[in-house]
Design a protein around this motif. Structure first.
Motif, PDB file in Angstrom:
ATOM      1  N   VAL A  15       0.837  -1.207   0.000  1.00  0.00           N
ATOM      2  CA  VAL A  15       0.000   0.000   0.000  1.00  0.00           C
ATOM      3  C   VAL A  15       0.871   1.257   0.000  1.00  0.00           C
ATOM      4  N   ASP A  16       0.541   2.198  -0.878  1.00  0.00           N
ATOM      5  CA  ASP A  16       1.174   3.522  -0.930  1.00  0.00           C
ATOM      6  C   ASP A  16       0.110   4.582  -0.667  1.00  0.00           C
ATOM      7  N   LEU A  17       0.383   5.473   0.280  1.00  0.00           N
ATOM      8  CA  LEU A  17      -0.575   6.533   0.588  1.00  0.00           C
ATOM      9  C   LEU A  17       0.135   7.702   1.239  1.00  0.00           C
ATOM     10  N   SER A  18      -0.067   8.895   0.713  1.00  0.00           N
ATOM     11  CA  SER A  18       0.511  10.107   1.295  1.00  0.00           C
ATOM     12  C   SER A  18      -0.614  11.039   1.716  1.00  0.00           C
ATOM     13  N   VAL A  19      -0.553  11.524   2.962  1.00  0.00           N
ATOM     14  CA  VAL A  19      -1.600  12.377   3.524  1.00  0.00           C
ATOM     15  C   VAL A  19      -0.980  13.716   3.915  1.00  0.00           C
ATOM     16  N   ALA A  20      -1.538  14.801   3.417  1.00  0.00           N
ATOM     17  CA  ALA A  20      -1.003  16.137   3.701  1.00  0.00           C
ATOM     18  C   ALA A  20      -1.414  16.592   5.093  1.00  0.00           C
ATOM     19  N   PRO A  21      -0.641  17.496   5.716  1.00  0.00           N
ATOM     20  CA  PRO A  21      -1.032  18.040   7.019  1.00  0.00           C
ATOM     21  C   PRO A  21      -2.402  18.701   6.943  1.00  0.00           C
ATOM     22  N   GLY A  22      -3.252  18.388   7.917  1.00  0.00           N
ATOM     23  CA  GLY A  22      -4.581  18.977   7.957  1.00  0.00           C
ATOM     24  C   GLY A  22      -5.590  18.338   7.029  1.00  0.00           C
ATOM     25  N   GLU A  23      -5.192  17.285   6.325  1.00  0.00           N
ATOM     26  CA  GLU A  23      -6.106  16.621   5.393  1.00  0.00           C
ATOM     27  C   GLU A  23      -6.953  15.584   6.123  1.00  0.00           C
ATOM     28  N   PHE A  24      -8.182  15.401   5.659  1.00  0.00           N
ATOM     29  CA  PHE A  24      -9.089  14.389   6.199  1.00  0.00           C
ATOM     30  C   PHE A  24      -9.282  13.317   5.139  1.00  0.00           C
ATOM     31  N   ILE A  25      -8.757  12.130   5.432  1.00  0.00           N
ATOM     32  CA  ILE A  25      -8.838  11.000   4.511  1.00  0.00           C
ATOM     33  C   ILE A  25      -9.832   9.982   5.057  1.00  0.00           C
ATOM     34  N   ALA A  26     -10.736   9.501   4.205  1.00  0.00           N
ATOM     35  CA  ALA A  26     -11.632   8.408   4.575  1.00  0.00           C
ATOM     36  C   ALA A  26     -11.233   7.159   3.804  1.00  0.00           C
TER      37      ALA A  26
END
Length: 363
Positions: free
Chosen positions: A27-38
């Motif tokens: 799995v590859d996933l990048s989440v930015a600061p302050g982002e809401f991922i579901a």
């Protein structure tokens, strides 16, 4: 994939196994600061395993997890500097609201006066002021989940992980807490990953949706992108386009020509894979018309109304087309056994090459 120094969470080639069974497959996933991922997916797809591995409760078999550039894949949960909210409230039943919300602060050695000040601030945000000394066993389900959220937020985490925290609540409270949680996230600016099987919950709360299937990411994008442009039959079906009909697509002078058994050909200035395709569509894109209608940009399938219900605000009909049955909503009253046309706007259909191993139309 190189780690992004600006990412709050950067997951690269993550593998997780339970014994000999591989659960996550790179799995590859990048989440930015302050982002809401579901993270959306059916039971067993790996979404909760992914969340627990990010939290440190599940060991990775390979890959990297970086939090603000720091690799934490081998760190214990308490060293990762994040908070987690569970499906079960996981509250201390013998403690008061104050005791539960301030629990993480006490573990960190925060002075009592500061704990009381910070807890009071959190409780005010969560509309729980005045309940500081009440036992959590004397609270409603919605209040308990607010206490659990308060406990997570009291330590001022940069990252909050949410494991289906609203699924045990009744519908009205769930919708209310959905709005409150998103409002708090916007106000406080923490990064959030929310695991859920509820499509509407993901659509209304997330900046981006990640759809998982069998331990892999099937698609990720904005709610509108994933809903309107699913990249596979699996994602189309999961996002609500569960009706299917097989069509023949051929090149035409103005785009494509679409045919279905019992339906006249319709030209449309658009693109679709040529040959036999399966169209996936949601109930709300279909409508009832005259069975002999010819409507540009749509295909009209002749059928018969077999059922009618009135859920409020509109009628819901079941239309039989050969041996298939489709559900359609319509504002007008129609008699049963009446011949009708099922209108399907081609622009609203998700078209994929038909799987030859499945053969024929399928529901």
């Amino acid at each position: 994939m190189n780690s992004s120094p600006s990412a709050a969470i950067d997951i690269h080639d993550l593998h997780v196994s339970y014994g000999r069974q591989r659960v996550l497959h790179g799995v590859d996933l990048s989440v930015a600061p302050g982002e809401f991922i579901a993270i959306l997916g059916s039971s067993g797809c790996g979404k909760t395993t992914l969340l627990r591995t990010v939290a440190g409760f599940q060991k990775a078999a390979g890959g990297a997890i970086r939090l603000f550039g720091r690799d934490v894949v081998n760190m214990p949960p308490e060293k990762r500097g994040m908070a987690m909210m569970f499906q079960s409230y996981a509250l201390w039943p013998h403690m008061t609201v104050m005791g539960n919300v301030g629990y993480g602060l006490r573990l960190r050695g925060v002075p009592k006066d500061e704990i009381r000040t910070r807890v009071a601030k959190i409780l005010k945000m969560l509309n729980l002021s005045g309940l500081e000394d009440r036992k959590v066993t004397n609270l409603s389900g919605g209040q308990r989940q607010r206490v659990a959220l308060g406990r997570a937020l009291a330590i001022e985490p940069e990252i909050l992980l949410l494991d289906e925290p609203l699924s045990n609540l009744d519908a009205k409270v769930r919708v209310q807490l959905r709005s409150e949680l998103k409002s708090l996230q916007n106000q406080l600016g923490f990064t959030a990953i929310h695991v859920t099987h509820d499509r509407e919950e993901a659509m209304t709360m997330a900046d981006r949706i990640v759809v998982m299937d069998a331990g892999r990411i099937a698609q990720m994008g904005s709610p509108k992108e994933v809903f309107d442009r699913p990249n596979s039959p699996f994602v189309a079906s999961f996002m609500g386009a569960e009706n299917t009909i097989d069509l023949d697509v051929n090149p035409a002078s103005k785009g494509i020509e679409v045919k279905a058994d019992g339906a006249a050909a319709t030209a449309w200035d658009g693109r679709a894979p040529p040959g036999r395709v399966t169209a996936y569509f949601r109930d709300d894109v279909a409508s009832l018309v005259d069975p002999n209608a010819r409507i540009d940009g749509s295909i009209v399938l002749p059928g018969t109304i077999t059922q009618r219900t009135y859920p409020g605000g509109h009628y819901r009909y079941v239309v039989a087309i050969a041996d298939r049955h489709f559900t359609v909503t319509d504002d007008d009253y129609h008699e049963l056994d009446r011949p009708v046309g099922l209108r399907l706007p081609l622009a609203s259909l998700h078209l994929f090459p038909t799987d030859p191993t499945k053969g024929g139309n399928h529901a």
